[in-house]
Design a protein around this motif. Structure first.
Motif, PDB file in Angstrom:
ATOM      1  N   LEU A 166       0.807  -1.217   0.000  1.00 23.77           N
ATOM      2  CA  LEU A 166       0.000   0.000   0.000  1.00 23.77           C
ATOM      3  C   LEU A 166       0.842   1.269   0.000  1.00 23.77           C
ATOM      4  CD1 LEU A 166      -2.931  -0.951   2.393  1.00 23.77           C
ATOM      5  CD2 LEU A 166      -2.952  -0.775  -0.079  1.00 23.77           C
ATOM      6  N   GLY A 167       2.157   1.120   0.115  1.00 20.32           N
ATOM      7  CA  GLY A 167       3.017   2.291  -0.002  1.00 20.32           C
ATOM      8  C   GLY A 167       3.446   2.910   1.302  1.00 20.32           C
ATOM      9  N   VAL A 171      -0.698   5.516   4.639  1.00 20.12           N
ATOM     10  CA  VAL A 171      -1.932   5.277   3.884  1.00 20.12           C
ATOM     11  C   VAL A 171      -3.038   4.772   4.800  1.00 20.12           C
ATOM     12  CG1 VAL A 171      -2.940   3.994   1.951  1.00 20.12           C
ATOM     13  CG2 VAL A 171      -0.574   4.775   1.841  1.00 20.12           C
ATOM     14  N   GLU A 178      -9.400   5.575   0.162  1.00 23.04           N
ATOM     15  CA  GLU A 178      -8.025   5.630  -0.321  1.00 23.04           C
ATOM     16  C   GLU A 178      -7.378   4.244  -0.255  1.00 23.04           C
ATOM     17  OE1 GLU A 178      -4.560   7.208  -1.889  1.00 23.04           O
ATOM     18  OE2 GLU A 178      -6.536   8.140  -1.683  1.00 23.04           O
ATOM     19  N   SER A 181      -8.715   2.156  -3.182  1.00 25.36           N
ATOM     20  CA  SER A 181      -8.126   2.578  -4.455  1.00 25.36           C
ATOM     21  C   SER A 181      -6.684   2.086  -4.576  1.00 25.36           C
ATOM     22  CB  SER A 181      -8.164   4.102  -4.567  1.00 25.36           C
ATOM     23  OG  SER A 181      -9.486   4.586  -4.502  1.00 25.36           O
ATOM     24  N   THR A 182      -5.925   2.206  -3.491  1.00 26.47           N
ATOM     25  CA  THR A 182      -4.529   1.761  -3.517  1.00 26.47           C
ATOM     26  C   THR A 182      -4.435   0.253  -3.689  1.00 26.47           C
ATOM     27  OG1 THR A 182      -4.020   3.582  -2.014  1.00 26.47           O
ATOM     28  CG2 THR A 182      -2.324   1.921  -2.324  1.00 26.47           C
ATOM     29  N   GLU A 185      -5.032  -0.721  -7.286  1.00 21.61           N
ATOM     30  CA  GLU A 185      -3.842  -0.463  -8.094  1.00 21.61           C
ATOM     31  C   GLU A 185      -2.757  -1.503  -7.829  1.00 21.61           C
ATOM     32  OE1 GLU A 185      -2.621   3.454  -7.162  1.00 21.61           O
ATOM     33  OE2 GLU A 185      -4.421   4.421  -7.986  1.00 21.61           O
ATOM     34  N   ALA A 186      -2.639  -1.922  -6.541  1.00 21.21           N
ATOM     35  CA  ALA A 186      -1.587  -2.871  -6.172  1.00 21.21           C
ATOM     36  C   ALA A 186      -1.849  -4.260  -6.728  1.00 21.21           C
ATOM     37  CB  ALA A 186      -1.443  -2.935  -4.650  1.00 21.21           C
ATOM     38  N   ASN A 200      -7.830  -8.497  -3.262  1.00 20.94           N
ATOM     39  CA  ASN A 200      -7.831  -7.475  -2.220  1.00 20.94           C
ATOM     40  C   ASN A 200      -8.230  -8.056  -0.874  1.00 20.94           C
ATOM     41  OD1 ASN A 200      -7.195  -5.706  -4.233  1.00 20.94           O
ATOM     42  ND2 ASN A 200      -9.195  -4.707  -4.312  1.00 20.94           N
ATOM     43  N   SER A 253      -8.902   2.998   8.670  1.00 19.28           N
ATOM     44  CA  SER A 253      -8.744   2.281   7.403  1.00 19.28           C
ATOM     45  C   SER A 253      -9.506   0.971   7.339  1.00 19.28           C
ATOM     46  CB  SER A 253      -7.248   2.003   7.161  1.00 19.28           C
ATOM     47  OG  SER A 253      -6.704   1.239   8.223  1.00 19.28           O
TER      48      SER A 253
END
Length: 480
Positions: A166-167, A171, A178, A181-182, A185-186, A200, A253
């Protein structure tokens, strides 16, 4: 039989009566008396009956001298989500999720809710008065020390992988939107991509569940063992898991029901034998759900998408989407009556076999909430499908009633075994002392639904518990 009625519990009971009388006894009447444009029809009176019935049963759970964790969670959910919230929505004449069918379907949904509650009570009564049987002494399930450290290592690796994908940790303190969305993308998935959604869910499940369970098992060890509280080999991994869970299992989150599971399980792991804490948790749960829970929806979206909850009316927090369970049960009834019929076990089978990929099972059932939502004309993945709707869609009214009879029986049997095992076996490696609080907390998710969405984390949790559990009493592997 051990009767557990500590002095503190007796002394605290009189102090609980005014709180319960006000929140549980008087609240349905206060809600019903509020001004609103809703109809005072048969559905309204049935909803008042459901709220009062669930309130009486929740009061009995709170004032009981025994800790009934799973039953208490059932009645807390039933009182708030299936009783008070639908009553408030009926008074205001507002539905958090559109109800497409006639008013009669909502009336039918309310009747089914009441039938499910009564069946749950009957099942619990049967468990309490079941005929005596010959006891077979079974070896107690205990935590294997070496395997516990293996679970701790797995928790660190899986959570680190989630954080890296997730970076970074930051995050996890933005918003659920958010995070989603991450994750898309991952994993290379999209909102409508079944494979991406499954990836996911798998990534999030392994990144959150082992960390929670490892923390709970170590917490149990520390709470019950003075030697563990002096051992760096226990304290250091535990402290690290506090940090990891603060990142991956925080309320910003994660879905609120999942955070509630973590909080509920941790609370009863830290205070495993306190009826006072049990009583306070259920009583304050009503306050938190009514005054705090709806407002935490602001963490679901980023700054541009946040919609603050209006509080001009006393009942406004009860008409948010979190309390759409009776609405979705009514829509499920309309969905079946619109030519779709009952699924005769397919939905429950799809949840039980969640791990089977769709490439191997082309006709694998969709998530029930998503299925009914698609029929309604919405592609929202956040529609609930309460256990009442899941069982009714699969098995009809009679099957649903039998299902809740079994759920009540299982809940009462598990609660009784939990009390007995935690009183008679206060050892650090008592598996049941951790598993039952987790199951009680997760029952909020199971009751809200849908079952398919809830199954992934259950499967991962079962694997983690099996990893650390042993039936052999090996002194070398015992927690001390």
């Amino acid at each position: 039989m051990t009767v557990e009625v500590p002095g503190r519990a007796v002394l605290s009971r009189p102090l609980s009566v005014p709180l319960i009388g006000g929140l549980v006894g008087a609240l349905p009447l206060v809600v019903a008396a509020q001004p609103g444009v809703g109809l005072r029809d048969t559905t309204f009176w049935l909803q008042l009956v459901v709220a009062c019935y669930a309130g009486v049963r929740l009061s009995a759970m709170v004032l009981s001298g025994r800790r009934r964790l799973i039953q208490g969670a059932f009645w807390l959910f039933g009182y708030l989500a299936m009783g008070i919230a639908p009553l408030a929505q009926s008074v205001l004449g507002r539905d958090p999720t559109p109800v497409l069918g006639p008013r009669g379907d909502t009336e039918m949904a309310t009747v089914l809710v009441l039938c499910g509650m009564v069946a749950f009570d009957v099942g619990a009564l049967l468990a309490r008065h079941r005929p005596p049987t010959r006891r077979v002494r079974r070896p107690a399930a205990r935590v294997h020390r070496g395997r516990l450290y293996l679970l701790v290592a797995l928790a660190y690796v899986a959570s680190a992988l989630l954080i890296v994908r997730l970076g970074g940790p930051e995050v996890f303190f933005t918003s659920r939107q958010e995070i989603s969305s991450t994750l898309n993308e991952a994993t290379g998935g999209g909102a409508g991509d079944a494979g991406g959604e499954a990836g996911n869910a798998l990534l999030r499940g392994f990144g959150t569940v082992p960390a929670m369970l490892a923390l709970l098992f170590l917490t149990r060890w520390l709470v019950t063992s003075r030697a563990a509280r002096r051992s760096p080999a226990v304290l250091l991994p535990w402290a690290g898991l506090i940090v990891v869970n603060t990142i991956v299992n925080n309320p910003i989150s994660n879905p609120r029901y999942w955070f509630l599971t973590v909080l509920f399980a941790l609370l009863f792991t830290v205070f495993p034998r306190s009826p006072v804490m049990y009583r306070a948790a259920l009583a304050l749960g009503v306050v938190i759900a009514l005054l705090i829970f709806p407002f935490t929806d602001r963490f679901r979206y980023d700054e541009d998408g946040r919609q603050p909850v209006e509080t001009d009316a006393l009942l406004e927090p009860l008409v948010v989407k979190d309390y759409d369970q009776v609405n979705m049960l009514a829509n499920t009834i309309t969905f079946a009556g619109d030519g779709n019929g009952h699924s005769y076990g397919e939905q429950v089978a799809g949840a039980a076999l969640f791990w089977v990929p769709r490439s191997m099972w082309e006709d694998k059932p969709q998530d029930t909430g998503f299925l009914v939502g698609g029929w309604m004309g919405t592609n929202s993945a956040n529609l609930s499908s309460p256990l009442w709707a899941e069982l009714w869609l699969d098995f009809g009214g009679l099957g649903m009633t039998v299902g809740f009879l079994a759920v009540g029986y299982f809940a009462a049997r598990t609660d009784r075994r939990y009390v007995t095992r935690t009183v008679d076996d206060p050892s650090p490696g008592n598996v049941l002392a951790v598993v039952v609080p987790v199951l009680a907390g997760y029952s909020f998710i199971l009751l809200r639904g849908s079952l398919l969405q809830a199954s992934g984390r259950i499967g991962i949790a079962v694997l983690c518990v099996l990893l650390v559990t042993t039936l052999r009493d090996d002194p070398r592997a015992r927690l001390r």
